[in-house]
Design a protein around this motif. Sequence first.
Motif, PDB file in Angstrom:
ATOM      1  N   VAL A  73      42.517  16.044  18.235  1.00 51.49           N
ATOM      2  CA  VAL A  73      43.426  17.064  17.711  1.00 51.49           C
ATOM      3  C   VAL A  73      43.274  18.408  18.419  1.00 51.49           C
ATOM      4  O   VAL A  73      44.075  19.308  18.214  1.00 51.49           O
ATOM      5  CB  VAL A  73      43.250  17.251  16.181  1.00 51.49           C
ATOM      6  CG1 VAL A  73      43.512  15.945  15.456  1.00 51.49           C
ATOM      7  CG2 VAL A  73      41.875  17.793  15.829  1.00 51.49           C
ATOM      8  N   PHE A  74      42.265  18.550  19.258  1.00 47.81           N
ATOM      9  CA  PHE A  74      41.988  19.817  19.921  1.00 47.81           C
ATOM     10  C   PHE A  74      43.050  20.139  20.961  1.00 47.81           C
ATOM     11  O   PHE A  74      43.421  19.293  21.769  1.00 47.81           O
ATOM     12  CB  PHE A  74      40.614  19.771  20.590  1.00 47.81           C
ATOM     13  CG  PHE A  74      40.270  21.034  21.322  1.00 47.81           C
ATOM     14  CD1 PHE A  74      39.814  22.135  20.629  1.00 47.81           C
ATOM     15  CD2 PHE A  74      40.428  21.128  22.687  1.00 47.81           C
ATOM     16  CE1 PHE A  74      39.511  23.318  21.296  1.00 47.81           C
ATOM     17  CE2 PHE A  74      40.126  22.302  23.359  1.00 47.81           C
ATOM     18  CZ  PHE A  74      39.663  23.392  22.658  1.00 47.81           C
ATOM     19  N   VAL A  75      43.559  21.376  20.936  1.00 46.70           N
ATOM     20  CA  VAL A  75      44.495  21.856  21.950  1.00 46.70           C
ATOM     21  C   VAL A  75      43.873  23.012  22.726  1.00 46.70           C
ATOM     22  O   VAL A  75      43.804  22.985  23.943  1.00 46.70           O
ATOM     23  CB  VAL A  75      45.847  22.284  21.326  1.00 46.70           C
ATOM     24  CG1 VAL A  75      46.769  22.888  22.376  1.00 46.70           C
ATOM     25  CG2 VAL A  75      46.513  21.106  20.625  1.00 46.70           C
ATOM     26  N   ALA A  76      43.403  24.048  22.029  1.00 44.52           N
ATOM     27  CA  ALA A  76      42.830  25.219  22.697  1.00 44.52           C
ATOM     28  C   ALA A  76      41.990  26.012  21.702  1.00 44.52           C
ATOM     29  O   ALA A  76      42.202  25.919  20.496  1.00 44.52           O
ATOM     30  CB  ALA A  76      43.941  26.106  23.259  1.00 44.52           C
ATOM     31  N   TRP A  77      41.066  26.811  22.236  1.00 47.27           N
ATOM     32  CA  TRP A  77      40.236  27.672  21.396  1.00 47.27           C
ATOM     33  C   TRP A  77      39.899  28.914  22.199  1.00 47.27           C
ATOM     34  O   TRP A  77      39.394  28.828  23.304  1.00 47.27           O
ATOM     35  CB  TRP A  77      38.958  26.953  20.998  1.00 47.27           C
ATOM     36  CG  TRP A  77      38.067  27.653  20.021  1.00 47.27           C
ATOM     37  CD1 TRP A  77      37.970  28.988  19.764  1.00 47.27           C
ATOM     38  CD2 TRP A  77      37.115  27.024  19.165  1.00 47.27           C
ATOM     39  NE1 TRP A  77      37.026  29.236  18.803  1.00 47.27           N
ATOM     40  CE2 TRP A  77      36.478  28.032  18.416  1.00 47.27           C
ATOM     41  CE3 TRP A  77      36.732  25.714  18.963  1.00 47.27           C
ATOM     42  CZ2 TRP A  77      35.488  27.769  17.480  1.00 47.27           C
ATOM     43  CZ3 TRP A  77      35.738  25.458  18.033  1.00 47.27           C
ATOM     44  CH2 TRP A  77      35.135  26.477  17.294  1.00 47.27           C
ATOM     45  N   GLU A  78      40.182  30.062  21.626  1.00 51.39           N
ATOM     46  CA  GLU A  78      39.812  31.335  22.238  1.00 51.39           C
ATOM     47  C   GLU A  78      39.090  32.192  21.212  1.00 51.39           C
ATOM     48  O   GLU A  78      39.638  32.491  20.162  1.00 51.39           O
ATOM     49  CB  GLU A  78      41.054  32.101  22.726  1.00 51.39           C
ATOM     50  CG  GLU A  78      41.871  31.384  23.780  1.00 51.39           C
ATOM     51  CD  GLU A  78      41.175  31.243  25.119  1.00 51.39           C
ATOM     52  OE1 GLU A  78      40.240  32.024  25.409  1.00 51.39           O
ATOM     53  OE2 GLU A  78      41.568  30.351  25.877  1.00 51.39           O
ATOM     54  N   MET A  79      37.843  32.552  21.494  1.00 49.85           N
ATOM     55  CA  MET A  79      37.152  33.560  20.702  1.00 49.85           C
ATOM     56  C   MET A  79      37.391  34.866  21.456  1.00 49.85           C
ATOM     57  O   MET A  79      37.307  34.914  22.679  1.00 49.85           O
ATOM     58  CB  MET A  79      35.665  33.262  20.575  1.00 49.85           C
ATOM     59  CG  MET A  79      35.377  32.028  19.727  1.00 49.85           C
ATOM     60  SD  MET A  79      36.018  32.094  18.029  1.00 49.85           S
ATOM     61  CE  MET A  79      34.879  33.230  17.267  1.00 49.85           C
ATOM     62  N   LEU A  80      37.707  35.909  20.712  1.00 50.59           N
ATOM     63  CA  LEU A  80      38.170  37.149  21.330  1.00 50.59           C
ATOM     64  C   LEU A  80      37.079  38.207  21.426  1.00 50.59           C
ATOM     65  O   LEU A  80      36.159  38.250  20.601  1.00 50.59           O
ATOM     66  CB  LEU A  80      39.360  37.687  20.537  1.00 50.59           C
ATOM     67  CG  LEU A  80      40.519  36.698  20.395  1.00 50.59           C
ATOM     68  CD1 LEU A  80      41.606  37.290  19.506  1.00 50.59           C
ATOM     69  CD2 LEU A  80      41.080  36.316  21.744  1.00 50.59           C
ATOM     70  N   ALA A  81      37.223  39.066  22.416  1.00 49.16           N
ATOM     71  CA  ALA A  81      36.328  40.208  22.586  1.00 49.16           C
ATOM     72  C   ALA A  81      36.551  41.181  21.423  1.00 49.16           C
ATOM     73  O   ALA A  81      37.573  41.119  20.735  1.00 49.16           O
ATOM     74  CB  ALA A  81      36.623  40.895  23.917  1.00 49.16           C
ATOM     75  N   PRO A  82      35.620  42.087  21.179  1.00 50.56           N
ATOM     76  CA  PRO A  82      35.774  43.054  20.087  1.00 50.56           C
ATOM     77  C   PRO A  82      37.044  43.892  20.235  1.00 50.56           C
ATOM     78  O   PRO A  82      37.549  44.091  21.344  1.00 50.56           O
ATOM     79  CB  PRO A  82      34.537  43.949  20.216  1.00 50.56           C
ATOM     80  CG  PRO A  82      33.576  43.198  21.059  1.00 50.56           C
ATOM     81  CD  PRO A  82      34.381  42.273  21.924  1.00 50.56           C
ATOM     82  N   HIS A  83      37.531  44.391  19.098  1.00 50.44           N
ATOM     83  CA  HIS A  83      38.773  45.171  19.132  1.00 50.44           C
ATOM     84  C   HIS A  83      38.641  46.435  19.984  1.00 50.44           C
ATOM     85  O   HIS A  83      39.634  46.967  20.462  1.00 50.44           O
ATOM     86  CB  HIS A  83      39.276  45.488  17.718  1.00 50.44           C
ATOM     87  CG  HIS A  83      38.562  46.590  17.033  1.00 50.44           C
ATOM     88  ND1 HIS A  83      37.397  46.401  16.334  1.00 50.44           N
ATOM     89  CD2 HIS A  83      38.842  47.901  16.950  1.00 50.44           C
ATOM     90  CE1 HIS A  83      36.992  47.557  15.845  1.00 50.44           C
ATOM     91  NE2 HIS A  83      37.842  48.472  16.202  1.00 50.44           N
ATOM     92  N   SER A  84      37.417  46.887  20.210  1.00 48.87           N
ATOM     93  CA  SER A  84      37.223  48.068  21.059  1.00 48.87           C
ATOM     94  C   SER A  84      37.675  47.804  22.499  1.00 48.87           C
ATOM     95  O   SER A  84      37.919  48.740  23.253  1.00 48.87           O
ATOM     96  CB  SER A  84      35.757  48.499  21.045  1.00 48.87           C
ATOM     97  OG  SER A  84      34.936  47.447  21.529  1.00 48.87           O
TER      98      SER A  84
END
Length: 144
Positions: free
Chosen positions: A43-54
């Motif tokens: 079921v996996f398509v993509a995963w992005e963990m994001l940098a801090p909002h700063s």
Amino acid sequence: MRYALVFHAPELTPDGPQPSEEGIQEMMRLMDDYAAALNSAGVFVAWEMLAPHSETKTVTRRTGEVVIEDGPFAAAKEALAGVVVIDVPDVEAALAWAEKFPGTSYGTIEVRPAATSFVDGTWTRPGDGPTRSGDCPSRPDGSS
């Protein structure tokens, strides 16, 4: 159907509480296990963990001119921390995967269906897009 598991979590600040190194390592292990389970289930398509909002930039053209600014548009207690895209048959399957997301121990998962997807150079809508071949389990408990 594709669903985005949108992860919101409190951001770490220099003057706020900090997780221990052991806590960080444990969460990384849990995230790895979760990603492996998504992948194993097909079921996996993509995963992005994001940098801090700063590190965020916002871009708008609302006034007719392009405006680029530092930081997020709106302040909130929790910030957008990551997005996981999965392809499952229905919202119940998406919710079942969201329940198992390790980050819910300190953040929130928003489950949102995709309205359109750009896949292999083509825009698709749910029901119109390419289907996955094979008979693979689509829920974390192995059921379809």
